[in-house]
Write a protein that holds these residues in place. Structure first.
Motif, PDB file in Angstrom:
ATOM      1  N   THR A 132      -7.700   2.554   1.236  1.00 23.32           N
ATOM      2  CA  THR A 132      -6.352   2.034   1.018  1.00 23.32           C
ATOM      3  C   THR A 132      -6.231   1.329  -0.329  1.00 23.32           C
ATOM      4  O   THR A 132      -7.010   0.432  -0.631  1.00 23.32           O
ATOM      5  N   ASN A 133      -5.253   1.766  -1.105  1.00 25.21           N
ATOM      6  CA  ASN A 133      -4.943   1.126  -2.379  1.00 25.21           C
ATOM      7  C   ASN A 133      -3.672   0.299  -2.235  1.00 25.21           C
ATOM      8  O   ASN A 133      -2.847   0.560  -1.374  1.00 25.21           O
ATOM      9  N   HIS A 152       0.868  -1.173   0.000  1.00 27.89           N
ATOM     10  CA  HIS A 152       0.000   0.000   0.000  1.00 27.89           C
ATOM     11  C   HIS A 152       0.906   1.224   0.000  1.00 27.89           C
ATOM     12  O   HIS A 152       2.129   1.122   0.194  1.00 27.89           O
ATOM     13  N   GLN A 174     -11.956   1.118   1.178  1.00 25.20           N
ATOM     14  CA  GLN A 174     -12.311   2.422   0.605  1.00 25.20           C
ATOM     15  C   GLN A 174     -11.225   3.475   0.789  1.00 25.20           C
ATOM     16  O   GLN A 174     -11.199   4.467   0.080  1.00 25.20           O
ATOM     17  N   LYS A 202      -3.078  -0.457  -9.886  1.00 18.15           N
ATOM     18  CA  LYS A 202      -3.550  -0.027  -8.570  1.00 18.15           C
ATOM     19  C   LYS A 202      -4.845  -0.760  -8.261  1.00 18.15           C
ATOM     20  O   LYS A 202      -5.762  -0.779  -9.078  1.00 18.15           O
ATOM     21  N   GLU A 253      -7.716  -1.886  -4.913  1.00 15.73           N
ATOM     22  CA  GLU A 253      -8.307  -1.323  -3.704  1.00 15.73           C
ATOM     23  C   GLU A 253      -8.399  -2.387  -2.621  1.00 15.73           C
ATOM     24  O   GLU A 253      -9.016  -3.429  -2.828  1.00 15.73           O
TER      25      GLU A 253
END
Length: 93
Positions: free
Chosen positions: A65-66, A22, A63, A58, A60
């Motif tokens: 944190t990617n 992340h 909501q 990228k 997920e």
């Protein structure tokens, strides 16, 4: 790779070396390497640029944190860069 900044190349290397990191994990690795704070305003736009160039994906986690992974193209670019560098820098001598 030729159009990436040094910071973006470092981001690519960190993403490649970690398992679906992340943003804060990438930030922590770079801060340790650079021995200085990396601001969010520098980190995330550069990660997004790598995504836009097709070098990083990228995803997920939730909501807020990617996570990031290297694409096949990103891996090819890193490999080509390493091969290019080895033409000029031989650390085995």
């Amino acid at each position: 790779m030729h159009d990436l900044t040094g910071f973006q190349r470092d981001l690519l290397a960190v993403v490649a070396g970690l398992d679906e990191p992340h943003g804060l994990a990438v930030k922590a690795e770079l801060e340790e390497y650079y021995e200085s704070e990396i601001h969010h305003g520098r980190l995330y736009p550069n990660l997004d640029s790598l995504v836009d160039k097709g070098l990083v994906d990228k995803g997920e986690l939730d909501q807020r944190t990617n996570y990031y992974t290297l694409t096949r193209r990103g891996r090819r670019e890193l490999t080509a860069r390493r091969e290019w560098e080895q033409q000029y820098v031989d650390l085995n001598e």
